[in-house]
Design a protein around this motif. Structure first.
Motif, short mmCIF file in Angstrom:
data_model
loop_
_atom_site.label_atom_id
_atom_site.label_comp_id
_atom_site.label_asym_id
_atom_site.label_seq_id
_atom_site.Cartn_x
_atom_site.Cartn_y
_atom_site.Cartn_z
N VAL A 35 49.91 50.81 46.54
CA VAL A 35 51.25 51.37 46.45
C VAL A 35 51.84 51.38 47.87
CG1 VAL A 35 52.66 53.37 45.84
CG2 VAL A 35 50.67 52.75 44.45
N LYS A 81 54.76 51.63 50.56
CA LYS A 81 56.05 52.32 50.70
C LYS A 81 56.78 51.80 51.92
CE LYS A 81 54.94 56.68 48.41
NZ LYS A 81 54.97 58.16 48.52
N THR A 124 65.59 46.46 45.17
CA THR A 124 65.72 47.09 43.86
C THR A 124 65.51 46.17 42.66
OG1 THR A 124 68.11 46.75 43.96
CG2 THR A 124 67.27 48.91 44.65
N LEU A 143 69.00 48.56 48.03
CA LEU A 143 69.82 49.67 47.57
C LEU A 143 71.02 49.93 48.49
CD1 LEU A 143 70.07 51.76 45.33
CD2 LEU A 143 68.88 53.38 46.81
N GLU A 168 71.73 50.07 54.90
CA GLU A 168 70.66 50.38 55.84
C GLU A 168 69.37 49.65 55.46
OE1 GLU A 168 69.50 54.45 55.70
OE2 GLU A 168 68.04 54.25 57.33
N ASP A 169 69.12 49.59 54.15
CA ASP A 169 67.94 48.86 53.69
C ASP A 169 68.01 47.40 54.12
OD1 ASP A 169 66.54 50.92 52.23
OD2 ASP A 169 68.08 50.78 50.68
N LYS A 229 61.93 46.72 39.43
CA LYS A 229 62.85 47.52 38.64
C LYS A 229 62.21 48.23 37.46
CE LYS A 229 64.54 43.64 35.81
NZ LYS A 229 63.58 42.70 36.38
N ILE A 266 56.14 51.59 35.16
CA ILE A 266 56.63 52.38 36.29
C ILE A 266 55.50 53.16 36.97
CG2 ILE A 266 58.16 54.32 36.88
CD1 ILE A 266 60.07 53.37 34.68
N ASP A 267 54.50 53.56 36.21
CA ASP A 267 53.50 54.49 36.72
C ASP A 267 52.39 53.76 37.47
OD1 ASP A 267 55.01 56.21 35.07
OD2 ASP A 267 53.72 55.70 33.37
N ILE A 268 51.84 54.45 38.47
CA ILE A 268 50.83 53.76 39.30
C ILE A 268 49.45 53.69 38.66
CG2 ILE A 268 51.91 54.25 41.53
CD1 ILE A 268 49.83 56.55 41.83
#
Lengths: 309, 309, 309, 309
Positions: C7, C9, C15, C80, C83-84, C190, C271-273
């Motif tokens: 995961v 970050k 996105t 998004l 800045e990204d 997404k 969506i879930d890890i």
């Protein structure tokens, strides 16, 4: 070749394709195919026979499966009344075909005979009835097969078959020609494109019987079911649309013994006499729409037990 | 009350519900409703008339819209042959009803007459034909209405209508009783539940005509179309399923003049004589399945121009 | 081989798959394919470019077609915020890839760069918006393509691509191994199975982009449309279901220049890890469910204009 | 009133609506409703609890039913990682809400807390997983509910809820105003219109939870199922389409205890920041499209056990 469209008015009234009697090697494997996957329901059964009907059918059976060496026994057709049955018997006898009155479970008085192609036929006017499950959503499963619609027979005697069935009041809806010869005739009594089809091959043999299903998504769902059971080899052709006689969306499946069943969600009505039969010249039309029919769909057919061919 | 199911064999052969002739106040508003939204196509038109057919129909028209004070002109039915038409004319004349031979554009020889309920009727054996658009996906739009299926007439003379139409070879598929009186009869010639329905109300007036659409999603899509055009007031009842005679999924719409049209995606077949007509006792069944029919669906009907009621 | 599921970050937030820029030889032929048949709508056009979006999309374009020698120009992805975009530019620069800020019509500030496979990429944070036509039933036509979903790139650098995209926060949903080598990786941002897929072939080249359609029947309807226009040769594979990564029902079409587009009606959410990426070992699964993928579906791909491979 | 659309970047990552914990009076009646009719499957059960998931879900449960006095226990939401959970706990504590770490079967470490509306909340980062049945056609039955999508809470604190959830990274997709007051806010994390909705009524109470189903025909089929079981009273509203926030086709059902469940086949994606939230001014839009929502759909809601309101 433009075929005429005679309006015969025979003394008797054949009303529709009624049922198929077939032999299968394993009743439980066939039950799984026809009931769990196609969605038919069991009206009755004993140790050697399954009587099945579609979700919409009030008649006791449209498919009779008997344990035995895989073959087709008979094509079943309906007449309207008992009187029609007697008149029909006389008609076949006069035409030189053997006729016999037989007792068949769950059916009224039944006539056995044969057509010019050698197809073993069975006629009756009545059957026991069972509740229609048309609106019983709880009974819907698998492809939700609703009702038997038609048969396709292969035989070299296409023209003789056309003439003979015309004489019994069948009307030609569509036909296929090829270099001046008649390749296929689509004949109907019930007002949609076909109750019985004859196609030019060595025969008589059965190409398929066809059941109507409610909607297009049922064709896709049943394919998923076959794959989930590792039986995708039984999905032979489709889902697609015939841009060929009938113009229906279709799916052809093979049962565990190789009997072929078509599922289709829709047909047009054809009732009026001013409609000319539709002629298709082969090759050149798109029998599978956007997919090419596999060779086995063209070539594999099932023998009739009686004739053994 | 259990109604008998006589098998009449009249000399003539009425085959099906054929077409509706109605008067509408604004042809362009009606064209938008029937063509853009319901999906019918124009076979012909002139300054005062639109001739429309469904995507599946080979007949020239199943709906004729004439500019005029909103009303229904006639219910059209088909016979198989010109000979049937002559025999039918004699039948009506013998029964004491006025008959007239009329010239109608795009139709063969046409008979005008009236039934015991006073319904203005029109019979013909042939029409001009047009290409079926059944498989012409490019022509599909709106609800994709395929073909006219049936009419519902309201009249206090339900029993007389049953007897008279039975005598013309119509068979009763389903009926509704209430406290011993006969409320509705569903009568058919073409092998599905109904070509014509009579319901007990002041009449004769027309409750609705019905077109078949391909699949359930077409019912939902056309409702979306009505809302997008701010015409949701014309969506009267549905989509839902009748758990009442016919058992079909349905949608009832009102055209710009209030003429009611039913769209439905499916029907069962009923051809065999051993099937008993299905009796429903009112009240107590679920005409709208999970929704309650609105009062206007029960009560609003359209007058026939001839009778003015 | 069981791949880990890190995961990451990263500092920036990519996105989703956003848009595809392609070159086509004939804008009008492409318009007919993408708009009339697939159902996309034109957001803007000039003499050399069509900007298209799906019926559900509020973004100005998900497909940009430029007149030219058939090839793919760029894969577009969204971040998004502005800045990204700056953080992303720094990330690519630090990784040794060329970066450039470019002006693109109808888009916000846009970054051009390249990934380890050599795929020409384009990132932006904003576009002009247009009305969503999601509920505008009047706008539905053809296959009713709703929104761009994902791209599939072929490249021999599957493992490098996995690592690089993991590092940008993409998560692996499914992957294919074969004799210990990594054949395909399905990467998503997404929350459904994929925004971008890398498959092991000579590359970088584009295998396909994919649009979601509303329902299964839209897949069948658009095939009918292709046949009605004698373009059934552009229907390459399906409708069927992948019993392979994604598990979606699918239809693969080829545009007039050979660009491949997948249409599919459904995807699962991921969506879930705690969900492990799903591993498939090739061969042995059923990429086409009940049908065998045609060779050209495996082998034909489209070059990127920039690399010319 | 035009609401701003702040892009908050909180330290933690809430990912999606996860699950609902409710109390029901009769587990077997609820099992029939949720499993046989809606199509959920049982992941686990004991004498007092059913853990259910949709056909697409890999998470252990999206609905937990406990035997008890009918009420809602908690709304479950997911965060991405365990670290997010700790940061979220600190966030709620700093905001003055009580927090508690609890052990919940089949879930990872779980946080209990409350939002400004008083909604009892439960957050976790992981659950046990179960096989996705997305492509397991054999498992499809009833409405084939795929996955939990969102909740709707009624509370007078709509504006406070908007601000608080905005601060947690939720983005506003659509909202309803009425005479200058804020009536409804649709808030999302997962990229479609809503994970949680707040509507202006006495509360906090639950209006409904919503499950996605595959296609429109599943909405009609499940209604038929309810009627066939004489449970049509539980079909509250639909099938129709919201021409109101979300724009989805919908069906609202009531479980045996009155808990309301929405089924819908489709949603649009909303991920990009340049999309303005859609404002609707009440009254004047068409919440039921072509049908008027029944009063009980507006007014009936379910209490939370904790607050008892």
């Amino acid at each position: 070749m433009q075929l005429p469209t005679p309006v015969y008015k025979p003394a008797f009234n054949i009303t529709r394709a009624s049922h198929l009697v077939s032999r299968v090697s394993d009743l439980e494997a066939s039950r799984a195919f026809y009931c769990e996957l196609l969605g038919l329901v069991v009206s009755d059964e004993d140790s050697s026979t399954l009587w099945l009907r579609g979700l919409e059918e009030a008649c006791h059976h449209s498919l009779v499966l008997k344990k035995g060496e895989p073959a087709v026994e008979r094509i079943g057709l309906r007449v309207l009344t008992e009187e029609d049955l007697d008149l029909l018997e006389a008609h076949f006898r006069a035409a030189g075909f053997p006729t016999a009155w037989v007792e068949i479970p769950h059916q009224g008085r039944t006539l056995h005979t044969t057509d010019p192609a050698g197809t073993p036929l069975e006629f009756c006017a009545t059957m026991e009835t069972r509740p229609r499950l048309f609106a019983q959503a709880d009974a819907y499963h698998g492809a939700c097969a609703l009702r038997l619609d038609h048969f396709q027979i292969v035989t070299p005697k296409v023209r003789e078959s056309l003439d003979f069935y015309n004489g019994m009041g069948f009307r030609l809806s569509e036909y296929v020609t090829k270099d001046g010869s008649l390749e296929m005739v689509f004949l109907q009594r019930k007002g949609n494109p076909h109750d019985i089809v004859f196609a030019n091959r060595e025969g008589p043999r059965l190409h398929h019987c066809a059941y109507q299903v409610p909607e297009t998504h049922h064709l896709m769902h049943v394919c998923d079911l076959f794959v989930c059971r590792d039986q995708e080899g039984q999905v032979e052709f489709g889902p697609a649309r015939h841009f060929s006689p009938g113009l229906a969306r279709f799916l052809y499946l093979r049962d565990p013994d190789g009997h072929r069943v078509e599922l289709f969600p829709s047909h047009y009505h054809t009732i009026d006499i001013e409609e000319e039969p539709v002629r298709w010249e082969a090759p050149g039309f798109k029998a599978g729409g956007w997919i090419v029919p596999p060779d086995r769909w063209w070539n594999d057919t099932m023998a009739f037990a009686e004739t053994g061919r």
